[in-house]
Design an enzyme around this catalytic site. Structure first.
Site, PDB file in Angstrom:
ATOM      1  N   LEU A   1       0.838  -1.196   0.000  1.00 57.73           N
ATOM      2  CA  LEU A   1       0.000   0.000   0.000  1.00 57.73           C
ATOM      3  C   LEU A   1       0.873   1.246   0.000  1.00 57.73           C
ATOM      4  O   LEU A   1       0.555   2.241  -0.648  1.00 57.73           O
ATOM      5  CB  LEU A   1      -0.930   0.006   1.219  1.00 57.73           C
ATOM      6  CG  LEU A   1      -2.246  -0.767   1.100  1.00 57.73           C
ATOM      7  CD1 LEU A   1      -2.014  -2.256   0.930  1.00 57.73           C
ATOM      8  CD2 LEU A   1      -3.149  -0.500   2.296  1.00 57.73           C
TER       9      LEU A   1
ATOM     10  N   GLU B   1       2.171   5.927   6.906  1.00 57.66           N
ATOM     11  CA  GLU B   1       3.519   6.090   6.353  1.00 57.66           C
ATOM     12  C   GLU B   1       4.199   7.369   6.840  1.00 57.66           C
ATOM     13  O   GLU B   1       5.419   7.384   7.072  1.00 57.66           O
ATOM     14  CB  GLU B   1       3.473   6.054   4.828  1.00 57.66           C
ATOM     15  CG  GLU B   1       2.930   4.761   4.237  1.00 57.66           C
ATOM     16  CD  GLU B   1       3.658   3.517   4.721  1.00 57.66           C
ATOM     17  OE1 GLU B   1       4.843   3.626   5.114  1.00 57.66           O
ATOM     18  OE2 GLU B   1       3.039   2.437   4.720  1.00 57.66           O
TER      19      GLU B   1
ATOM     20  N   HIS C   1       5.970   6.718  10.033  1.00 52.71           N
ATOM     21  CA  HIS C   1       7.334   6.207   9.857  1.00 52.71           C
ATOM     22  C   HIS C   1       8.295   7.350   9.521  1.00 52.71           C
ATOM     23  O   HIS C   1       9.401   7.433  10.079  1.00 52.71           O
ATOM     24  CB  HIS C   1       7.378   5.179   8.730  1.00 52.71           C
ATOM     25  CG  HIS C   1       6.723   3.877   9.039  1.00 52.71           C
ATOM     26  ND1 HIS C   1       6.903   3.208  10.225  1.00 52.71           N
ATOM     27  CD2 HIS C   1       5.886   3.097   8.291  1.00 52.71           C
ATOM     28  CE1 HIS C   1       6.222   2.074  10.202  1.00 52.71           C
ATOM     29  NE2 HIS C   1       5.586   1.987   9.047  1.00 52.71           N
TER      30      HIS C   1
ATOM     31  N   HIS D   1       6.207   0.311  13.684  1.00 50.82           N
ATOM     32  CA  HIS D   1       4.949  -0.410  13.811  1.00 50.82           C
ATOM     33  C   HIS D   1       4.708  -0.721  15.282  1.00 50.82           C
ATOM     34  O   HIS D   1       5.640  -0.998  16.039  1.00 50.82           O
ATOM     35  CB  HIS D   1       4.986  -1.707  13.003  1.00 50.82           C
ATOM     36  CG  HIS D   1       4.940  -1.485  11.524  1.00 50.82           C
ATOM     37  ND1 HIS D   1       5.746  -2.148  10.637  1.00 50.82           N
ATOM     38  CD2 HIS D   1       4.160  -0.649  10.777  1.00 50.82           C
ATOM     39  CE1 HIS D   1       5.469  -1.752   9.409  1.00 50.82           C
ATOM     40  NE2 HIS D   1       4.515  -0.833   9.461  1.00 50.82           N
TER      41      HIS D   1
ATOM     42  N   ASP E   1       8.250  -1.152  20.140  1.00 53.47           N
ATOM     43  CA  ASP E   1       8.109  -0.024  19.224  1.00 53.47           C
ATOM     44  C   ASP E   1       8.760   1.238  19.771  1.00 53.47           C
ATOM     45  O   ASP E   1       8.619   2.314  19.195  1.00 53.47           O
ATOM     46  CB  ASP E   1       6.637   0.228  18.898  1.00 53.47           C
ATOM     47  CG  ASP E   1       5.816   0.707  20.094  1.00 53.47           C
ATOM     48  OD1 ASP E   1       6.323   0.652  21.235  1.00 53.47           O
ATOM     49  OD2 ASP E   1       4.665   1.139  19.887  1.00 53.47           O
TER      50      ASP E   1
ATOM     51  N   VAL F   1       8.061   2.936  22.336  1.00 56.35           N
ATOM     52  CA  VAL F   1       7.093   3.859  22.920  1.00 56.35           C
ATOM     53  C   VAL F   1       6.523   3.221  24.186  1.00 56.35           C
ATOM     54  O   VAL F   1       6.007   2.101  24.142  1.00 56.35           O
ATOM     55  CB  VAL F   1       5.948   4.195  21.936  1.00 56.35           C
ATOM     56  CG1 VAL F   1       4.953   5.153  22.589  1.00 56.35           C
ATOM     57  CG2 VAL F   1       6.502   4.800  20.649  1.00 56.35           C
TER      58      VAL F   1
ATOM     59  N   THR G   1       2.269   2.496  24.523  1.00 55.91           N
ATOM     60  CA  THR G   1       1.521   1.613  23.632  1.00 55.91           C
ATOM     61  C   THR G   1       1.680   0.186  24.143  1.00 55.91           C
ATOM     62  O   THR G   1       2.801  -0.296  24.291  1.00 55.91           O
ATOM     63  CB  THR G   1       2.038   1.711  22.184  1.00 55.91           C
ATOM     64  OG1 THR G   1       3.447   1.451  22.163  1.00 55.91           O
ATOM     65  CG2 THR G   1       1.764   3.087  21.605  1.00 55.91           C
TER      66      THR G   1
ATOM     67  N   ASP H   1      -8.604   1.151   7.325  1.00 57.61           N
ATOM     68  CA  ASP H   1      -8.632   2.595   7.568  1.00 57.61           C
ATOM     69  C   ASP H   1      -9.690   3.002   8.587  1.00 57.61           C
ATOM     70  O   ASP H   1      -9.455   3.864   9.438  1.00 57.61           O
ATOM     71  CB  ASP H   1      -8.893   3.342   6.259  1.00 57.61           C
ATOM     72  CG  ASP H   1      -7.622   3.510   5.427  1.00 57.61           C
ATOM     73  OD1 ASP H   1      -6.636   2.779   5.687  1.00 57.61           O
ATOM     74  OD2 ASP H   1      -7.616   4.356   4.510  1.00 57.61           O
TER      75      ASP H   1
END
Length: 335
Positions: A203, A244, A247, A253, A263, A265, A268, A305
């Site tokens: 994608l 995107e 990133h 991810h 990740d 973080v 999360t 989405d």
């Protein structure tokens, strides 16, 4: 708490972005998503895989990566201690490079404006579905990331290519693409017809901030998943670009591209692998012997989405670190 890993040591935890195809016995049976009927089946973004290969092949890029993460950790620690204040809203100038063979691939100016509007809503925390964030995650939602996007130019080029791969050919005029517009000071997006691979249809994919200013710096998105009007369901709300750009602004991810990966973080929840489709909250994973609900609605997961609608506060801090005056992408700042 997930702790920041410095330098190339973090590379050991990277795996291909399509790790959602791997069966995981530690995953709770409840962590299953509704299947989606669509062209690609699942979201597929090889950004981390491409990054891993680039870092392995380029010592200078590895040093940039180490410096990036060291600066990010310092910024986030200083932010917590009140030693530094996050800068005001940063407006990033955008150049959209459209490579098309058919009329459908030559996305319209209106559709480009629509995509920019989606980015501004998602990064501004004003997206219409923000109210869907579960109560559990309200305390760690990012709200306004303080990043905005403004279209500066659109470059169009007809091509005979029916499809593109992730080898950056679309980013060089010498290989039939379009050269980036001053990537130090402009955020370049390339829109191409399609990017099929043996692993699935891509994608989109992105470079990370250690590539700031390099010839290939920016984001590539397949035309069927760009914008909203005329885009292919269930990736037709402009969230491929939101993912995107994450990133591009130094987000990994959410599952860390590994089984119960990191990740980088803290707020999360750790999860076994990617999510897909339209999961129903809550979904549970077991990592390190602890079962907890996961943040599948995060923009950096692989859901459809319509099922993604938030960043976390920790992700916001990481992004602010790279667009700050001391960050890797300071050149994008409009003064």
């Amino acid at each position: 708490m997930k702790k920041l890993l410095f330098g190339i040591l973090a590379l050991g935890f990277m795996s291909a972005c399509n790790s959602d195809n791997v069966s995981n016995q530690s995953e709770d049976a409840t962590n299953k998503s509704e299947s989606s009927s669509n062209v690609t089946g699942k979201r597929f973004c090889p950004s981390e895989e491409i990054r891993k290969q680039a870092l392995q092949n380029n010592p200078e890029l590895r040093q940039r990566y180490a410096d990036l993460e060291a600066n990010t950790e310092k910024f986030m620690n200083d932010l917590k201690l009140g030693k530094v204040l996050a800068d005001g809203t940063v407006e990033i100038p955008v150049v959209v490079n459209v490579l098309y063979k058919t009329a459908a691939q030559n996305v319209s100016d209106a559709r480009i404006a629509e995509q920019i509007a989606v980015l501004n809503a998602d990064y501004g925390g004003s997206n219409s579905d923000v109210s869907k964030i579960p109560t559990e995650f309200q305390s760690v939602k990012a709200g306004d990331v303080k990043v905005r996007f403004k279209l500066s130019n659109t470059v169009r080029k007809a091509t005979t290519k029916t499809s593109w791969t992730d080898n950056d050919a679309m980013k060089k005029a010498s290989t039939g693409g379009i050269d980036a517009t001053n990537p130090t000071n402009y955020f370049n997006i390339w829109v191409v017809g399609s990017m099929p691979t043996s692993q699935g249809e891509i994608l989109g994919y992105a470079t990370f901030p250690e590539s700031a200013g390099l010839w290939n710096d920016g984001v590539v998105i397949a035309a069927p998943y760009f914008g909203k009007t005329g885009a292919t369901s269930p990736f037709n709300l402009g969230r491929t670009a939101t993912h995107e750009v994450g990133h591009y602004l130094n987000l990994r991810h959410i599952w860390g591209d590994a089984n119960c990966g990191n990740d980088l973080v803290a707020d999360t929840p750790t999860q076994t692998t990617s999510s897909s489709g339209k999961p129903t909250y809550p979904q549970y994973n077991t990592c390190s012997g602890t079962s907890r609900s996961i943040m599948f609605m995060n923009y950096m997961d692989y859901v459809d989405d319509a099922a993604m609608f938030m960043f976390s506060a920790g992700q916001k801090s990481r992004m602010q670190a790279v667009v700050a005056s001391s960050g890797s992408r300071a050149g994008l700042r409009v003064y």
